[in-house]
Motif scaffolding. Structure first.
Motif: not given
Length: 179
Positions: A1-12, A49-56, A109-111, A150-156
């Motif tokens: 097993m190798r430890q992984m880092e979640v780089l992010g979500v992308r749209v190809r 990942q962006a640290g954005m809280p959800m209302p619910r 869930v892990g994040l 601000d940049e994280a919120e803009e990307r989301v």
């Protein structure tokens, strides 16, 4: 097993159908693991990942709260197998129990639980790629810890706008178990 880092979500966008991917990278290595996921799971991963809280609480928040209400904790998540193009994962609890999961849900869930994401060597050998990323691209690819609020919120917001503008059929190939 190798430890992984979640780089992010992308749209190809250059794929025949616009694919949404979560990109994992070896912490101690050069291989990356792209996993095709659904748009809802992509939002679940990107917002945490962006640290954005959800209302619910969302589904992944609810699952984590239920686990914690039983006195357990999520210990780690792992991508354990690649079976006929489908990534198989598990959520490992503090009592040693292993819960079968789609890779995208395990990562979300892990994040939220703040635990490590692992990947079996056999999965990496079969499905990993080595990305040719220069320093300018690395800043763009690496979301964790590099974006201001601000940049994280803009990307989301951009990602949500994209999801609002596409047709759900753009993501469907008749097989909903790819993640």
């Amino acid at each position: 097993m190798r430890q992984m880092e979640v780089l992010g979500v992308r749209v190809r966008l250059n794929a025949p159908e616009h694919e949404v991917l979560v990109l994992l990278n070896e912490r101690e290595g050069s291989r990356s693991l792209p996993i095709v996921i659904g748009p809802h799971e992509a939002v679940a991963i990107a917002t945490v990942q962006a640290g954005m809280p959800m209302p619910r609480p969302g589904t992944h928040d609810l699952l984590l709260a239920c686990v914690e209400a039983t006195g357990m904790k999520v210990q780690r998540v792992a991508i354990t197998e690649l079976r006929e193009g489908t990534f198989i994962a598990e959520i490992v609890l503090s009592n040693g129990s292993r819960v079968d999961s789609r890779a995208s849900d395990a990562i979300a869930v892990g994040l939220r639980a703040g635990v490590e994401v692992w990947c079996a060597d056999a999965v990496l050998e079969e499905a990993a790629v080595v990305l040719d990323v220069d320093e300018d691209d690395r800043e763009h690819v690496h979301l964790t810890g590099t974006l201001g609020t601000d940049e994280a919120e803009e990307r989301v917001a951009e990602f949500r706008s994209f999801l609002d503008s596409v047709d759900p059929e753009d993501f469907s190939d008749g097989n909903d178990d790819r993640s």
